[in-house]
Design an enzyme around this catalytic site. Structure first.
Site, PDB file in Angstrom:
ATOM      1  N   ASP A 232     -71.512  13.259 -72.210  1.00 41.60           N
ATOM      2  CA  ASP A 232     -70.693  12.372 -71.393  1.00 41.60           C
ATOM      3  C   ASP A 232     -69.233  12.619 -71.740  1.00 41.60           C
ATOM      4  O   ASP A 232     -68.852  12.582 -72.917  1.00 41.60           O
ATOM      5  CB  ASP A 232     -71.058  10.908 -71.641  1.00 41.60           C
ATOM      6  N   GLU A 328     -72.247  15.550 -66.203  1.00 39.77           N
ATOM      7  CA  GLU A 328     -72.105  14.880 -64.911  1.00 39.77           C
ATOM      8  C   GLU A 328     -71.057  15.610 -64.080  1.00 39.77           C
ATOM      9  O   GLU A 328     -70.120  16.213 -64.600  1.00 39.77           O
ATOM     10  CB  GLU A 328     -71.714  13.422 -65.117  1.00 39.77           C
ATOM     11  N   CYS A 401     -79.167   1.072 -67.377  1.00 39.09           N
ATOM     12  CA  CYS A 401     -79.815   0.917 -68.680  1.00 39.09           C
ATOM     13  C   CYS A 401     -80.802   2.054 -68.890  1.00 39.09           C
ATOM     14  O   CYS A 401     -81.651   2.325 -68.030  1.00 39.09           O
ATOM     15  CB  CYS A 401     -80.536  -0.425 -68.752  1.00 39.09           C
ATOM     16  N   CYS A 404     -84.715   0.332 -69.343  1.00 37.31           N
ATOM     17  CA  CYS A 404     -85.449  -0.248 -68.205  1.00 37.31           C
ATOM     18  C   CYS A 404     -84.968   0.258 -66.861  1.00 37.31           C
ATOM     19  O   CYS A 404     -85.622   0.008 -65.843  1.00 37.31           O
ATOM     20  CB  CYS A 404     -85.356  -1.765 -68.253  1.00 37.31           C
ATOM     21  N   CYS A 420     -77.632  -4.585 -71.743  1.00 33.99           N
ATOM     22  CA  CYS A 420     -78.394  -4.757 -70.510  1.00 33.99           C
ATOM     23  C   CYS A 420     -78.689  -6.237 -70.293  1.00 33.99           C
ATOM     24  O   CYS A 420     -79.244  -6.908 -71.184  1.00 33.99           O
ATOM     25  CB  CYS A 420     -79.692  -3.954 -70.577  1.00 33.99           C
ATOM     26  N   CYS A 423     -83.026  -6.449 -69.907  1.00 35.95           N
ATOM     27  CA  CYS A 423     -83.953  -6.315 -71.034  1.00 35.95           C
ATOM     28  C   CYS A 423     -83.292  -6.550 -72.386  1.00 35.95           C
ATOM     29  O   CYS A 423     -83.979  -6.566 -73.418  1.00 35.95           O
ATOM     30  CB  CYS A 423     -84.623  -4.946 -71.029  1.00 35.95           C
ATOM     31  N   ASP A 430     -71.026   5.022 -74.128  1.00 37.14           N
ATOM     32  CA  ASP A 430     -70.965   6.468 -73.866  1.00 37.14           C
ATOM     33  C   ASP A 430     -72.273   7.156 -74.232  1.00 37.14           C
ATOM     34  O   ASP A 430     -72.704   8.089 -73.545  1.00 37.14           O
ATOM     35  CB  ASP A 430     -69.801   7.079 -74.660  1.00 37.14           C
TER      36      ASP A 430
END
Length: 450
Positions: A232, A328, A401, A404, A420, A423, A430
């Site tokens: 990232d 990405e 997340c 989940c 999150c 959950c 990061d």
């Protein structure tokens, strides 16, 4: 990867080199190796500019009011530019270019074409002007193809444990051989080579800085592991891996930034003084401004070299240790675009606050981390050793997340904290994004069989 060496000296052997005729028609010869090197650089640059002036660019056609009504294509050399010449015709037209070796003149065709299209691509990506001509004041140099024929050209021979010689051979044209001498000559460029020279296709001589580059194909990096990893890219941390490793690019110190700002302010004052004395061209006449600019470029170059060194070392270690790396897809040009002004409807001619100052700081932070160069160098090295760099969509990687799969803006409590709301999973924001990037890459490539 290309190998750069230092030039220790130059020697001339053989016949006197024909440099052309003077204004009275008298032939000129020389045996001075320094003068011969400058002559080779001038001939290569002149032939390069002859090819460059044939390139066409768009010229606006304006009406009487100054508005643009049409665009026409025109060569860089102007509407009256001469027709394109072959190397043989250029030798016949310019007597001082007749004795330059063919591997030097012929290299200008490919070098000019590659530089032109690379410049247009760079201009489209990050802006700037169209590529121009090469100036003698910006540095002397030439490129010579390696030719392992009977006479040989740009051939490297080892002369010691850390020394060698590159031989440039040539021949004076018929009718311009000095009486009592032969036609062939050669220039031996002595270089300091601390490592074995790999097979190369050409040599690039930078005579201004007394350096020589052997242009060769990069060697594959030996892989030390077959791991998979997601990366990232960010502003606070340059790279964060899915393993929880933070990699930060070295930033300039406070003293360096302070000195850069001081030099910029001093140059701005010198610009205003020079413009008052003679206009735009007066900027190049001030010796004080040249000294300030030289000091600024020296300090800025040190910062850039330190940053590029970190990029090369970091990407090399990542390419060696991993067989698959996921990143990405970021549109850096769009991310660093300045915000549009907001006109105030209640006050015509005035504008509302649009956050331009904060956006400028964010843009500087993004550009200083060199995201595009990081991805490019990593792709080159992964392709060289058989690895794979997978580019995945960047949408919602920081809000999803990893446990989940719940997507919500509220999951990102701050720049570094991810919590999150579905959950209760907590992690570094990061690191969570890097794990999502890796998960998308595995899905895109076929899971664990990638």
């Amino acid at each position: 990867m290309s190998q750069k060496v230092r030039i220790d000296g130059v020697k001339h052997v053989g016949a006197s080199v024909f440099l052309g005729v003077d204004h009275c028609g008298n032939p000129r010869w020389t045996r001075n190796p320094e003068r011969i090197m400058v002559w080779l650089c001038d001939g290569w640059r002149a032939r390069f500019n002859q090819r460059r002036e044939q390139r066409t660019h768009n010229i606006p056609v304006k009406d009487e009011a100054g508005g643009i009504v049409d665009w026409v294509k025109e060569p860089l050399g102007g509407p009256d530019v001469a027709e394109s010449l072959s190397d043989r015709e250029a030798r016949l037209q310019c007597s001082w270019m007749a004795g330059i070796p063919a591997p030097i003149l012929s290299s200008t065709d490919r070098i000019e074409s590659v530089e032109w299209f690379a410049g247009l691509k760079r201009r489209k990506a990050i802006g700037g002007r169209i590529p121009g001509f090469k100036s003698r004041h910006r540095g002397l140099g030439f490129v010579c193809w390696r030719n392992a024929s009977k006479t040989g050209n740009a051939i490297f021979r080892k002369t010691g444990r850390k020394s060698g010689v590159v031989v440039i051979t040539g021949m004076n044209p018929a009718g311009w051989v000095r009486p009592g001498e032969k036609a062939h000559w050669r220039v031996a460029i002595h270089v300091r080579a601390s490592q074995p020279i790999r097979p190369y296709t050409s040599v690039h001589v930078d005579w201004t800085h007394r350096s020589l580059v052997f242009v060769n194909m990069p060697l594959p990096l030996p892989r030390t592991g077959n791991d998979i990893i997601g990366l990232d890219r960010g502003c606070v941390h340059t790279l964060v891996s899915s393993d929880g490793i933070f990699m930060d690019m070295p930033k300039p110190s406070k003293a360096e930034l302070k000195r850069l700002r001081y030099l910029q302010r001093r140059m701005s004052r010198q610009d205003r003084v020079n413009e008052a004395r003679g206009g735009r061209t007066a900027k190049f006449a001030s010796k004080r401004r040249q000294r300030t600019l030289s000091e600024f470029n020296t300090l800025q170059g040190r910062i850039v070299r330190r940053r590029n060194d970190w990029i090369e070392k970091t990407t090399t270690s990542l390419a060696k240790a991993n067989i698959l790396i996921a990143m990405e897809d970021l549109d850096v040009k769009a991310m660093t675009r300045r915000p549009k002004p907001k006109p105030d409807p209640a006050k015509p001619g005035q504008y509302l606050h649009n956050g331009a100052k904060a956006k400028a700081g964010l843009n500087r932070s993004i550009l200083s981390n060199n995201w595009s160069r990081l991805m490019k160098r990593l792709k080159d090295k992964m392709d060289a050793n058989g690895g794979k760099l997978v580019i995945v969509p960047a949408a919602y990687t920081s809000q999803t997340c990893h446990k989940c799969g719940h997507v919500a803006k509220e999951n990102r409590e701050s720049q570094a904290v991810f919590h999150c709301v579905e959950c209760g999973y907590e992690a570094n924001a990061d690191v969570n994004a890097a794990m999502n990037i890796l998960g998308r890459a595995l899905i895109q490539t076929g899971g664990g069989t990638a």
